[in-house]
Motif scaffolding. Structure first.
Motif, PDB file in Angstrom:
ATOM      1  N   PRO A  88      -2.619 -20.612 -65.776  1.00  0.00           N
ATOM      2  CA  PRO A  88      -1.383 -21.013 -66.462  1.00  0.00           C
ATOM      3  C   PRO A  88      -1.613 -21.388 -67.917  1.00  0.00           C
ATOM      4  O   PRO A  88      -2.711 -21.786 -68.321  1.00  0.00           O
ATOM      5  N   ALA A  89      -0.552 -21.256 -68.698  1.00  0.00           N
ATOM      6  CA  ALA A  89      -0.615 -21.546 -70.127  1.00  0.00           C
ATOM      7  C   ALA A  89      -0.527 -23.050 -70.342  1.00  0.00           C
ATOM      8  O   ALA A  89       0.549 -23.610 -70.573  1.00  0.00           O
ATOM      9  N   VAL A  90      -1.690 -23.704 -70.264  1.00  0.00           N
ATOM     10  CA  VAL A  90      -1.756 -25.157 -70.416  1.00  0.00           C
ATOM     11  C   VAL A  90      -2.720 -25.572 -71.527  1.00  0.00           C
ATOM     12  O   VAL A  90      -2.891 -26.759 -71.788  1.00  0.00           O
ATOM     13  N   TYR A  91      -3.327 -24.596 -72.196  1.00  0.00           N
ATOM     14  CA  TYR A  91      -4.381 -24.895 -73.162  1.00  0.00           C
ATOM     15  C   TYR A  91      -3.843 -24.912 -74.590  1.00  0.00           C
ATOM     16  O   TYR A  91      -3.046 -24.061 -74.982  1.00  0.00           O
ATOM     17  N   LYS A  92      -4.324 -25.875 -75.353  1.00  0.00           N
ATOM     18  CA  LYS A  92      -3.943 -25.932 -76.763  1.00  0.00           C
ATOM     19  C   LYS A  92      -4.632 -24.828 -77.549  1.00  0.00           C
ATOM     20  O   LYS A  92      -4.062 -24.271 -78.490  1.00  0.00           O
ATOM     21  N   GLU A  93      -5.873 -24.501 -77.170  1.00  0.00           N
ATOM     22  CA  GLU A  93      -6.613 -23.392 -77.757  1.00  0.00           C
ATOM     23  C   GLU A  93      -7.436 -22.740 -76.665  1.00  0.00           C
ATOM     24  O   GLU A  93      -7.773 -23.370 -75.654  1.00  0.00           O
ATOM     25  N   ALA A  94      -7.795 -21.466 -76.880  1.00  0.00           N
ATOM     26  CA  ALA A  94      -8.627 -20.755 -75.909  1.00  0.00           C
ATOM     27  C   ALA A  94      -9.223 -19.521 -76.564  1.00  0.00           C
ATOM     28  O   ALA A  94      -8.705 -19.019 -77.565  1.00  0.00           O
ATOM     29  N   THR A  95     -10.321 -19.039 -75.990  1.00  0.00           N
ATOM     30  CA  THR A  95     -10.954 -17.802 -76.455  1.00  0.00           C
ATOM     31  C   THR A  95     -10.796 -16.723 -75.387  1.00  0.00           C
ATOM     32  O   THR A  95     -10.387 -16.993 -74.259  1.00  0.00           O
ATOM     33  N   ILE A  96     -11.166 -15.516 -75.750  1.00  0.00           N
ATOM     34  CA  ILE A  96     -11.285 -14.449 -74.762  1.00  0.00           C
ATOM     35  C   ILE A  96     -12.457 -14.756 -73.829  1.00  0.00           C
ATOM     36  O   ILE A  96     -13.310 -15.601 -74.125  1.00  0.00           O
ATOM     37  N   PHE A  97     -12.504 -14.064 -72.707  1.00  0.00           N
ATOM     38  CA  PHE A  97     -13.682 -14.127 -71.846  1.00  0.00           C
ATOM     39  C   PHE A  97     -14.746 -13.167 -72.370  1.00  0.00           C
ATOM     40  O   PHE A  97     -14.451 -12.035 -72.763  1.00  0.00           O
ATOM     41  N   HIS A  98     -15.966 -13.655 -72.383  1.00  0.00           N
ATOM     42  CA  HIS A  98     -17.107 -12.822 -72.754  1.00  0.00           C
ATOM     43  C   HIS A  98     -18.340 -13.371 -72.050  1.00  0.00           C
ATOM     44  O   HIS A  98     -18.540 -14.584 -72.014  1.00  0.00           O
TER      45      HIS A  98
END
Length: 367
Positions: A88-98
């Motif tokens: 769910p969209a709960v993050y203030k910031e996030a990166t792609i998965f790698h």
């Protein structure tokens, strides 16, 4: 990280972020996030709609997931290729998965690494920023009396390189470019040992060809090998790796030279972007962009307000105020109709990797 929707900002990211790491540069994509009005539309290469969502920004797919930002509250989450929310969209910031990891930041918290199952792997409590894992190492920053300094951790969260550098780039080919206290760039290995002394004003990450461009002094650039050995050197205003070629700027004009430093396309263009693995490259002359081949001959006439390199057989162009995609014959495969295209797509087209590689802490004490 929230890149701007405008194309010039994406171009700035090419030089300012941790782009150039070929381990997370895509060579193809099934769906592209395009924006029209208040909608984000994931379209395929024939302009067929896969799904749409109320997103202000969105990434391409990495590890079968895309990062999206909700229009309602500017929170980030992850979707699958059917457009359904996985996390769910709960993050203030996030990166792609790698490398089976992504950094996420909840409101008022520090960066946390999760795996593709959504399981918490580690938390960097004192970090002010964190970059995605590359070759098993993630760069992180901490703030101190001298300002923000960068180091590296491994996937267990162990500090391998203490935060002592003003700037760093991700590991490629076993080495990372780092900038010391005096502002000079060199390279360290995965144990933190300086294998190439910090004596350069600028330094690229090493390419798959095991070479890197460094700036020795203003007006002098050098191509070096993995041991710091000089392969060739030239006097110019700028030199940038471009696959098997190098883009070179002289007297304000751009051209290309080969792997030995010999000019193969004379510097005659007001601006240029990469060939990469394609046979055509975008160049700007007298205010308009078009495309030339590897012999420097025009193949698509000057007509665009903006033009990006070919990515998976198509090139993003701006006609007036809207964006579309052309093929190598200059024909529109997707008519210009979109207000903007995801910054993530644009950075991948530029050969700079993803636009979503860094997060900042929201922890009150350390951000």
């Amino acid at each position: 990280m929230k890149p701007s929707a405008l194309l010039p900002a994406a171009l700035v990211l090419l030089f300012s972020q941790c782009g150039g790491n070929e381990s997370y540069i895509l060579t193809e994509t099934d769906y592209m996030p395009a924006f029209a009005g208040d909608s984000c539309l994931y379209i395929d290469r024939d302009d067929d709609l896969r799904f749409a969502g109320p997103y202000t920004d969105a990434s391409l797919f990495y590890d079968d997931m895309a990062l999206v930002c909700n229009r309602a509250d500017d929170k980030w989450g992850y979707i699958d290729d059917a457009g359904e929310l996985i996390y769910p969209a709960v993050y203030k910031e996030a990166t792609i998965f790698h490398e089976n990891r992504a950094w996420v930041v909840r409101p008022d918290e520090a960066p946390c690494a999760i795996d593709t199952k959504g399981r918490l792997q580690l938390t960097l409590t004192r970090a002010s920023r964190a970059m995605i894992f590359c070759e098993g190492m993630a760069a992180f920053a901490q703030k101190g009396k001298r300002g923000e300094r960068w180091g590296f951790i491994d996937k267990s969260g162990n500090t391998v390189v203490k935060p002592a550098y003003r700037q760093v780039k991700p590991f490629t080919q076993g080495l990372a470019a780092v900038q010391n206290e005096e502002g000079m760039w060199g390279y360290i290995d995965a144990q933190g040992v300086e294998t190439i002394a910090p004596r350069y004003e600028t330094a690229e990450s090493f390419s798959t060809h095991r070479q890197a461009v460094v700036q020795v002094k203003p007006g002098t650039f050098r191509v070096i090998g993995m041991q710091g050995d000089s392969i060739w050197q030239t006097e110019c205003e700028n030199l940038v790796s471009d696959g098997t070629l190098f883009r070179i700027q002289k007297a304000g004009k751009w051209g290309w030279c080969d792997a030995s430093g010999k000019e193969v396309i004379a510097p005659a263009f007001d601006d240029s972007r990469a060939f990469g693995s394609a046979e055509l490259a975008p160049v700007k002359l007298q205010g308009k962009w078009g495309y030339i081949d590897r012999h420097g001959k025009w193949k698509i006439k000057r007509q665009f307000a903006e033009a990006l390199p070919f990515f998976d057989g198509l090139a993003l162009v701006q006609a007036g105020t809207v964006y579309g995609f052309v093929d190598t014959d200059g024909r529109y495969r997707i008519n210009p109709q979109y207000d903007r295209i995801s910054a993530d797509y644009m950075q991948q087209a530029l050969g700079a990797g993803s636009a979503f590689t860094t997060v900042a802490s929201d922890h009150a004490r350390y951000k």
